[in-house]
Motif scaffolding. Sequence first.
Motif, short mmCIF file in Angstrom:
data_model
loop_
_atom_site.label_atom_id
_atom_site.label_comp_id
_atom_site.label_asym_id
_atom_site.label_seq_id
_atom_site.Cartn_x
_atom_site.Cartn_y
_atom_site.Cartn_z
N TYR A 134 0.83 -1.20 0.00
CA TYR A 134 0.00 0.00 0.00
C TYR A 134 0.87 1.25 0.00
CZ TYR A 134 -3.70 3.23 1.49
OH TYR A 134 -4.59 4.28 1.58
N TYR A 172 2.39 1.81 -3.41
CA TYR A 172 1.41 2.41 -4.33
C TYR A 172 1.29 3.91 -4.08
CZ TYR A 172 -3.21 4.37 -5.00
OH TYR A 172 -4.25 5.23 -5.27
N ARG A 189 -5.21 -0.16 -3.00
CA ARG A 189 -5.85 1.16 -2.95
C ARG A 189 -7.26 1.05 -2.38
NH1 ARG A 189 -9.52 4.13 -5.30
NH2 ARG A 189 -10.14 2.45 -6.70
#
Length: 457
Positions: A132, A135, A160
């Motif tokens: 996460y 990202y 996401r």
Amino acid sequence: MLLHTIRQTRLVLIVFAALSFAVTLYYSARIYCSFGAGLWTTNAINTTPLTVRTPRECVDPYKIPGYMYTTEDREETRWIPFYPSFFDLPALPETAYPHPEDMGDILLNNRTVDDVILNTAPVPWFRMLRSYYAYLKKVADAKEGHQPEPELSEQDEFVRVHMSWTKNRRILLMGDSIDRNQLQYMCEDMGHPFVEDGGPYVMEQTTAYCHIPLINITFVQWHIAGMYTFRPEWWWMPMKLVSFEDRFKEIFKPVSMHRVIGPSGSGPDLILMQSGTWDQVAFLSGAHFHQMQALPEKNRTKFVIGRPRQPLTMDQLRFVSKRFIKFVEFMKDVFGDNVPMMYRSSSVRKEGKDEDAGILSIDRMLRSLVTTRFNMEIFDWSRLAYGATSEYRDFIHFNKGRMSWLFSDMLLHYLFRASGGVEIEGVVKIWPQEKTMHDLNANWEVCHDYIVDTTNR
């Protein structure tokens, strides 16, 4: 003709919906495999909170006897509970009796674990958190460089959608250097600096933290120097303040309180509490000091942290119990009853046996105390790590390795539950929802009565 056209259109829409679902399921399965067990099922997108749950829906996988799965890659470390499904597996050919002559010896030395078993392990949350963050950083870097927003991979899209519950979180560890080390390893694995900050009291045994801005999650450690009420002249460490009351007033509150208060003004989302190792050493140090006072000065020896070979006295345990009660009550007054609190069980020595008698006597007493007096659950990482002697860096502290990775997974597992997530036998059934993920006490209490247990050691 119009009816025929409508039917054709309806058929096209149905086929399109079916294909869309199949594609989604296919890519989700690929993501599921990349992270490990439990991240995608047809129920994973359920948004209905389970206000009433059965015992099967309220199981702490880290309380269940299990198998420590490890490989050369520490990031693959998993705790695999022995659920009934393990015992329902088909019998291996080697179990046949009489033993087939053409089979050879019974070795069973394959170190891999079948996916059917591995998929029942708790979700690898720390790996998810790192994905996460990766990202978020990809998006932030593109924005900073005035580049177009990057295309999302299936894995990016998955984290996401599902990992936003980790945003705006505060986790507080109140314990000793074991906690501080684990927090340091976790911060390093996230690629963020680990900071020790004692304000005017510059030393290790004060406060430490790391903050991950893109997620706005902060891990904080407050060092608890045992349950002593003052600093005796024989105190073996160069610290001015010993009692948790003094340390809170002079160190924790002025230096570090702002780091455990979230954006909404609320306190931590999860608290781990611990004492024991320092209490044991304090009793030993005090006894040594007074023994030396009775000797001529030339015969006195300096205190060296010893190796006790017997349990603490009942009076010593009574002292620690009464002080720990005040400790918990003190922190409840500070943060209120809404924050889930857990007792982090005590670690033992690398090669202990009867040398662990003192710390085990405290740990067993505190297990009973927190569960019966405060209805508190136990963060039992140290029990799972028992016997992993290759993971130690000295006689009591752990290296950055498989067990530290497990610690990070466990910490996020309990934060997931406090956020309203539901995970059953390695499968996510409900993801935390925006409108309820900060109702910490309500989320925690749904399963609490099924899980709280002393779990003797």
